[in-house]
Write an enzyme that holds these catalytic residues in place. Structure first.
Site, short mmCIF file in Angstrom:
data_model
loop_
_atom_site.label_atom_id
_atom_site.label_comp_id
_atom_site.label_asym_id
_atom_site.label_seq_id
_atom_site.Cartn_x
_atom_site.Cartn_y
_atom_site.Cartn_z
N HIS A 120 -33.63 -48.97 101.22
CA HIS A 120 -32.26 -48.67 101.65
C HIS A 120 -31.81 -47.25 101.28
CE1 HIS A 120 -31.90 -52.95 102.36
NE2 HIS A 120 -32.06 -53.24 101.09
C1 BDR Z 1 -27.27 -51.52 99.50
O1 BDR Z 1 -26.64 -52.40 98.56
C2 BDR Z 1 -27.15 -52.17 97.27
O2 BDR Z 1 -27.63 -53.37 96.74
C3 BDR Z 1 -28.28 -51.19 97.39
O3 BDR Z 1 -28.31 -50.31 96.30
C4 BDR Z 1 -28.01 -50.48 98.68
O4 BDR Z 1 -27.16 -49.36 98.48
C5 BDR Z 1 -28.17 -52.32 100.42
O5 BDR Z 1 -27.41 -53.23 101.16
#
Ligand code: BDR
Ligand code: CA
Length: 305
Positions: free
Chosen positions: A238
């Site tokens: 992500h």
């Molecule tokens: C996002 O949510 C958080 O858990 C992660 O760091 C990322 O920024 C993914 O949905």
């Protein structure tokens, strides 16, 4: 590229920050912290630790402890661990956050580096929305706002329709979208198509024993969440994908859509594509060269100590 990362570290935030620290084309000016994966206090401590690990002498500015309008939510301890780095015990940093609040720091840096500063938001986007409210020129002073957030044409991860960062502060993202800034959404549409596996973390540890070793240990808990809850071997890339989209947009397929975030109800946090004059135009990453994005992450991260 002059970059500020707004973050809630977080395992994949750590991956993104250590990547940015090593990427030669990135001039990382500072970090701002926000609630999300952990409380803002823990996020600030973790951000300071990462800066020190990376040997950077850059400021960390503490930001929002909660979203703009939604009552306080509990951090995602089941995803990132109670302290944010899986089951790696918390370590105290040597330094402290600067006195300036995140939103004030963002405003000042955007003025100082007018049309040059890119803000990469990899947590709930509250601090950036506050900066927009603080300074009417912020949206035009920044060159671009690239955010990890949204699930435009794919299911969500925190609810069936919402991605976690947008779910945590939908009002803030609507403020950012409405600001007129050049906004790019790097959401689950791409980030769940690029997986980092246990083998990848072992590879990073082999090439970059200190940082890679830290990420391998921190990812253990995170990979377990993906295996047992999501049912896949590997975690979505992500936050690193959002940082890579700042400097290498050509690796992504970006479509312009009018986007609005659902602010409450069962679909809270959903990033809706609107017709007519509803919503605001934003660049939406819908695909790209997944192999090259991952290869870039691995190649640069391997150059860490
Ligand atoms: C996002 O949510 C958080 O858990 C992660 O760091 C990322 O920024 C993914 O949905
Ligand atoms: Ca994050």
């Amino acid at each position: 590229m002059k970059l500020i990362i707004d973050t809630d570290p977080g395992v994949d935030d750590a991956m993104a920050i250590l990547y940015a620290a090593a990427a030669p084309e990135i001039d990382l000016l500072g970090l701002t912290t926000v609630f999300g994966n952990v409380t803002v206090e823990t996020a600030t401590r973790n951000a300071l630790r990462l800066v020190e690990m990376a040997g950077l002498k850059i400021p960390v500015a503490r930001g929002a402890k909660g979203s703009m309008q939604i009552p306080m939510m509990t951090p995602s301890a089941h995803v990132h661990g109670a302290e944010g780095f899986g089951d790696v015990p918390a370590a105290e940093p040597e330094g402290n956050a600067i006195d300036e609040q995140a939103a004030e720091y963002l405003v000042r840096m955007a003025r100082q580096h007018r049309n040059e500063l890119v803000v990469c938001a990899i947590g709930p986007i509250t601090n950036v929305a506050q900066a927009i409210q603080l300074d009417p020129d912020f949206a035009t002073n920044v060159k671009k706002i690239v955010l990890m957030g949204g699930a435009v044409f794919v299911p969500g991860n925190i609810t069936p329709v919402a991605e976690a960062n947008t779910y945590h502060d939908p009002h803030a993202l609507n403020i950012v979208l409405a600001s007129g800034a050049d906004v790019i959404l790097v959401g689950l549409d791409v980030t769940m198509k690029i997986l980092c596996t246990a083998d990848d973390f072992r590879d990073l540890e082999h090439h970059a024993p200190e940082f890679g070793g830290f990420l391998r240990r921190a990812s253990h808990f995170y990979l377990d969440f993906y295996r047992t809850v999501v049912g896949i071997e590997g975690c979505g890339l992500h936050d690193p994908a959002a940082v890579i989209a700042c400097t290498h947009p050509e690796l992504f397929a970006i479509e312009t859509h009018r986007i609005e975030v659902v602010e409450d109800g069962a679909e809270k946090g959903r990033t809706l594509v609107c017709q007519g004059q509803q919503g605001f135009p934003a660049g939406v990453c819908v695909g790209g060269n997944m192999d090259q994005i991952k290869a870039r992450f691995m190649e640069i991260s391997r150059t860490n100590p």
